[in-house]
Motif scaffolding. Structure first.
Motif, mmCIF file in Angstrom:
data_model
loop_
_atom_site.group_PDB
_atom_site.id
_atom_site.type_symbol
_atom_site.label_atom_id
_atom_site.label_comp_id
_atom_site.label_asym_id
_atom_site.label_seq_id
_atom_site.Cartn_x
_atom_site.Cartn_y
_atom_site.Cartn_z
ATOM 1 N N ARG A 1 8.268 5.739 5.994
ATOM 2 C CA ARG A 1 7.524 7.003 6.090
ATOM 3 C C ARG A 1 8.411 8.166 5.691
ATOM 4 O O ARG A 1 9.532 8.313 6.183
ATOM 5 N N HIS B 1 6.619 -3.840 7.664
ATOM 6 C CA HIS B 1 7.395 -2.595 7.700
ATOM 7 C C HIS B 1 6.620 -1.459 7.033
ATOM 8 O O HIS B 1 5.792 -1.685 6.146
ATOM 9 N N LEU B 2 6.930 -0.263 7.482
ATOM 10 C CA LEU B 2 6.354 0.937 6.884
ATOM 11 C C LEU B 2 7.471 1.960 6.714
ATOM 12 O O LEU B 2 8.205 2.245 7.651
ATOM 13 N N ARG C 1 7.385 -0.029 12.142
ATOM 14 C CA ARG C 1 6.625 -1.288 12.092
ATOM 15 C C ARG C 1 5.155 -0.990 12.338
ATOM 16 O O ARG C 1 4.834 -0.090 13.108
ATOM 17 N N GLY C 2 4.293 -1.736 11.693
ATOM 18 C CA GLY C 2 2.861 -1.509 11.858
ATOM 19 C C GLY C 2 2.446 -0.247 11.133
ATOM 20 O O GLY C 2 3.064 0.160 10.165
ATOM 21 N N LYS C 3 1.385 0.375 11.649
ATOM 22 C CA LYS C 3 0.901 1.603 11.006
ATOM 23 C C LYS C 3 0.667 2.690 12.043
ATOM 24 O O LYS C 3 -0.469 3.051 12.352
ATOM 25 N N PRO D 1 0.185 9.023 11.659
ATOM 26 C CA PRO D 1 1.100 10.014 11.096
ATOM 27 C C PRO D 1 1.049 11.322 11.865
ATOM 28 O O PRO D 1 0.010 11.702 12.403
ATOM 29 N N VAL E 1 0.334 5.335 0.913
ATOM 30 C CA VAL E 1 -0.593 6.351 1.429
ATOM 31 C C VAL E 1 -0.002 7.732 1.197
ATOM 32 O O VAL E 1 1.058 8.069 1.716
ATOM 33 N N GLN F 1 0.833 -1.197 0.000
ATOM 34 C CA GLN F 1 0.000 0.000 0.000
ATOM 35 C C GLN F 1 0.875 1.257 0.000
ATOM 36 O O GLN F 1 1.965 1.258 0.564
ATOM 37 N N ASP G 1 3.481 7.362 3.092
ATOM 38 C CA ASP G 1 3.834 6.072 3.676
ATOM 39 C C ASP G 1 3.920 5.007 2.595
ATOM 40 O O ASP G 1 3.059 4.956 1.710
ATOM 41 N N VAL H 1 3.815 1.012 2.603
ATOM 42 C CA VAL H 1 3.563 -0.132 3.480
ATOM 43 C C VAL H 1 4.059 -1.396 2.789
ATOM 44 O O VAL H 1 3.838 -1.580 1.588
#
Length: 267
Positions: free
Chosen positions: A105, A102-103, A83-85, A88, A27, A25, A95, A97
């Motif tokens: 940013r 992992h994310l 990690r995770g979401k 923000p 964002v 994903q 972001d 994803v």
DNA sequence: AGAATTACCTGAGCGC
DNA sequence: TGCGCTCAGGTAATTC
């Protein structure tokens, strides 16, 4: 502000963590940084794998199988690997994803950064095509620099900060390398002799490599510790004693940039 | 072509 | 406390 060493340390860290990982994903929260952020990132990237992460000057290039994600951190940008979401915060513009949780940013208060997308050869991209040799490559040496300064009246500091001459040398390391090479920043570039160009090319390589080495403990998630001000010889030390001769350092402006040097050590 | 200038952008620090 | 000002500086775009 991220300079070449910070970008390289970031690249190495992201390479370890993200190569082989799949985007799930994207964002988008900001519509534009330096340039508009392509909306198609949100549809193109999911399902794609990061094949490699490369660097050209201060640009990061993510090989995403069907094209390249091009990222520049500008003055105030950084990439956080999370990690995770997590929710923000302000200036968290984008972001990425990944399937493994992992994310990545992108955070940039001043929006001088760049996030864009292109297909084809990186060397043909308009933002990359005109960039000079990598300072840490064999192509950048005293003879190349001597060739580049010939006939140029601009100050040597401004010349080495010109990305068409050499990639990725910003204000901090321009100041530091000129001090190390014992050359005054305001010298017209064309007045440098071959041996001075060799000294300067070596100094640029040295200060960049040293900083990359010191950044080995830098963590992408802890962007604040990108470099180590206490290790600078001149940058940010105008008026303070030279670390070699104790003479107070001069601070002037060249091309609108803060320039610090020692009038005793640098000729 | 080379050199100089402008534009982009926000937070920090300062004087009042 | 808050206002207005300056500064930080990478680099593309524009102008001279």
């Amino acid at each position: 502000m991220p300079e070449l060493p910070e970008v390289e340390v970031t690249r190495r860290r992201l390479e370890r963590e993200l190569v082989g990982k799949r985007f799930t994903q994207v964002v988008l929260r900001a519509s534009k940084l330096r340039f508009p952020i392509p909306v198609e990132l949100t549809t193109i990237l999911p399902g794609r794998i990061v094949r490699s992460i490369e660097r050209r000057g201060k640009y990061l290039l993510f090989d995403c199988e069907c094209g390249w994600l091009l990222v520049h951190l500008g003055m105030t940008g950084f990439l956080q690997l999370l990690r995770g979401k997590p929710l923000p915060g302000k200036h968290d513009h984008l972001d990425f994803v990944f399937g493994d949780g992992h994310l990545l940013r992108f955070h940039d208060p001043r929006k001088f950064g760049i996030v864009t997308w292109f297909t084809g050869e990186p060397r043909q991209h308009p933002l990359l095509a005109g960039i000079g040799p990598e300072p840490l490559s064999g192509a950048f040496d005293g003879e190349y620099l001597f060739d580049s300064v010939r006939g140029r009246k601009v100050a040597i500091k401004q010349l080495i900060m010109n990305s068409a001459v050499v990639a990725g040398v910003g204000n901090i390391y321009a100041n530091e390398s000129l001090f190390r090479a014992r050359i005054r920043p305001g010298r017209p570039a064309g007045t440098l002799a071959l041996n001075e160009c060799s000294e300067l090319a070596a100094a640029i390589r040295y200060v960049l490599e040293k900083s990359i080495g010191e950044g080995s403990t830098y963590r992408v998630a802890e962007e604040a510790v990108a470099y180590y001000p206490q290790s600078f010889m001149v940058y940010g030390r105008g008026g303070e004693p030279c670390r070699l001769c104790q003479n107070p350092l001069d601070e002037i402006r060249l091309g609108g940039r803060s320039t610090v040097f020692c009038r005793r050590c640098q000729e």
